[in-house]
Write a protein that holds these residues in place. Structure first.
Motif, PDB file in Angstrom:
ATOM      1  N   ALA A   1       0.829  -1.207   0.000  1.00 13.52           N
ATOM      2  CA  ALA A   1       0.000   0.000   0.000  1.00 13.52           C
ATOM      3  C   ALA A   1       0.865   1.258   0.000  1.00 13.52           C
ATOM      4  O   ALA A   1       0.528   2.247  -0.662  1.00 13.52           O
ATOM      5  N   THR A   2       1.979   1.220   0.715  1.00 14.35           N
ATOM      6  CA  THR A   2       2.858   2.398   0.715  1.00 14.35           C
ATOM      7  C   THR A   2       3.430   2.648  -0.669  1.00 14.35           C
ATOM      8  O   THR A   2       3.537   3.794  -1.099  1.00 14.35           O
ATOM      9  N   LEU A   3       3.774   1.581  -1.373  1.00 14.19           N
ATOM     10  CA  LEU A   3       4.283   1.740  -2.738  1.00 14.19           C
ATOM     11  C   LEU A   3       3.207   2.261  -3.683  1.00 14.19           C
ATOM     12  O   LEU A   3       3.474   3.118  -4.533  1.00 14.19           O
ATOM     13  N   VAL A   4       1.998   1.774  -3.530  1.00 13.17           N
ATOM     14  CA  VAL A   4       0.892   2.222  -4.377  1.00 13.17           C
ATOM     15  C   VAL A   4       0.596   3.696  -4.129  1.00 13.17           C
ATOM     16  O   VAL A   4       0.420   4.474  -5.076  1.00 13.17           O
ATOM     17  N   ILE A   5       0.547   4.099  -2.879  1.00 15.71           N
ATOM     18  CA  ILE A   5       0.271   5.499  -2.543  1.00 15.71           C
ATOM     19  C   ILE A   5       1.374   6.411  -3.069  1.00 15.71           C
ATOM     20  O   ILE A   5       1.098   7.465  -3.656  1.00 15.71           O
ATOM     21  N   ALA A   6       2.623   6.021  -2.865  1.00 17.23           N
ATOM     22  CA  ALA A   6       3.741   6.844  -3.340  1.00 17.23           C
ATOM     23  C   ALA A   6       3.751   6.937  -4.862  1.00 17.23           C
ATOM     24  O   ALA A   6       3.989   8.015  -5.426  1.00 17.23           O
ATOM     25  N   THR A   7       3.485   5.833  -5.547  1.00 19.25           N
ATOM     26  CA  THR A   7       3.457   5.841  -7.009  1.00 19.25           C
ATOM     27  C   THR A   7       2.306   6.696  -7.528  1.00 19.25           C
ATOM     28  O   THR A   7       2.476   7.461  -8.486  1.00 19.25           O
ATOM     29  N   ALA A   8       1.143   6.585  -6.904  1.00 22.87           N
ATOM     30  CA  ALA A   8      -0.008   7.394  -7.317  1.00 22.87           C
ATOM     31  C   ALA A   8       0.281   8.885  -7.143  1.00 22.87           C
ATOM     32  O   ALA A   8      -0.065   9.694  -8.010  1.00 22.87           O
ATOM     33  N   ALA A   9       0.933   9.243  -6.048  1.00 18.35           N
ATOM     34  CA  ALA A   9       1.276  10.657  -5.820  1.00 18.35           C
ATOM     35  C   ALA A   9       2.290  11.136  -6.854  1.00 18.35           C
ATOM     36  O   ALA A   9       2.191  12.259  -7.355  1.00 18.35           O
ATOM     37  N   TRP A  10       3.249  10.279  -7.199  1.00 15.87           N
ATOM     38  CA  TRP A  10       4.266  10.648  -8.190  1.00 15.87           C
ATOM     39  C   TRP A  10       3.616  10.853  -9.563  1.00 15.87           C
ATOM     40  O   TRP A  10       3.903  11.834 -10.248  1.00 15.87           O
ATOM     41  N   VAL A  11       2.730   9.932  -9.956  1.00 17.32           N
ATOM     42  CA  VAL A  11       2.048  10.048 -11.250  1.00 17.32           C
ATOM     43  C   VAL A  11       1.178  11.294 -11.277  1.00 17.32           C
ATOM     44  O   VAL A  11       1.172  12.038 -12.264  1.00 17.32           O
ATOM     45  N   ARG A  12       0.459  11.541 -10.199  1.00 14.54           N
ATOM     46  CA  ARG A  12      -0.400  12.728 -10.123  1.00 14.54           C
ATOM     47  C   ARG A  12       0.405  14.010 -10.259  1.00 14.54           C
ATOM     48  O   ARG A  12       0.016  14.948 -10.962  1.00 14.54           O
ATOM     49  N   ARG A  13       1.557  14.040  -9.613  1.00 13.82           N
ATOM     50  CA  ARG A  13       2.401  15.239  -9.687  1.00 13.82           C
ATOM     51  C   ARG A  13       2.962  15.430 -11.099  1.00 13.82           C
ATOM     52  O   ARG A  13       3.023  16.539 -11.609  1.00 13.82           O
ATOM     53  N   ARG A  14       3.375  14.341 -11.737  1.00 12.77           N
ATOM     54  CA  ARG A  14       3.894  14.431 -13.110  1.00 12.77           C
ATOM     55  C   ARG A  14       2.836  14.905 -14.078  1.00 12.77           C
ATOM     56  O   ARG A  14       3.112  15.689 -14.972  1.00 12.77           O
ATOM     57  N   ARG A  15       1.604  14.416 -13.893  1.00  9.01           N
ATOM     58  CA  ARG A  15       0.506  14.834 -14.774  1.00  9.01           C
ATOM     59  C   ARG A  15       0.164  16.300 -14.579  1.00  9.01           C
ATOM     60  O   ARG A  15      -0.158  17.008 -15.531  1.00  9.01           O
ATOM     61  N   SER A  16       0.193  16.771 -13.344  1.00 10.59           N
ATOM     62  CA  SER A  16      -0.163  18.182 -13.086  1.00 10.59           C
ATOM     63  C   SER A  16       0.921  19.119 -13.638  1.00 10.59           C
ATOM     64  O   SER A  16       0.611  20.239 -14.015  1.00 10.59           O
ATOM     65  N   ARG A  17       2.148  18.664 -13.697  1.00 12.39           N
ATOM     66  CA  ARG A  17       3.216  19.500 -14.266  1.00 12.39           C
ATOM     67  C   ARG A  17       3.126  19.583 -15.784  1.00 12.39           C
ATOM     68  O   ARG A  17       3.510  20.577 -16.373  1.00 12.39           O
ATOM     69  N   SER A  18       2.647  18.513 -16.421  1.00 13.20           N
ATOM     70  CA  SER A  18       2.618  18.490 -17.876  1.00 13.20           C
ATOM     71  C   SER A  18       1.445  19.283 -18.447  1.00 13.20           C
ATOM     72  O   SER A  18       1.430  19.588 -19.615  1.00 13.20           O
TER      73      SER A  18
END
Length: 64
Positions: free
Chosen positions: A46-63
């Motif tokens: 779950a920690t990996l899923v949460i961290a990955t989801a936050a990373w993807v969300r941040r990358r999408r918001s920057r693009s």
């Protein structure tokens, strides 16, 4: 986001959640077998899923 919005709680709430999940998973998996092994693996995943989801969300918001 203004500086007033950057309280310590807003900054550290997700990392604290990840620490709590990781520690619970690690300690539980070390203490007992069976159910605790599965629960520990799930909490660590779950920690990996949460961290990955936050990373993807941040990358999408920057693009955008």
């Amino acid at each position: 986001m203004s500086r007033a919005d950057l309280s310590l709680w807003r900054i550290f709430r997700i990392p604290l959640l990840l620490v709590a999940l990781s520690l619970t998973g690690l300690i539980g998996a070390l203490l007992d077998n069976g159910l605790w092994d599965g629960l520990g693996a799930a909490l660590l995943a779950a920690t990996l899923v949460i961290a990955t989801a936050a990373w993807v969300r941040r990358r999408r918001s920057r693009s955008h």
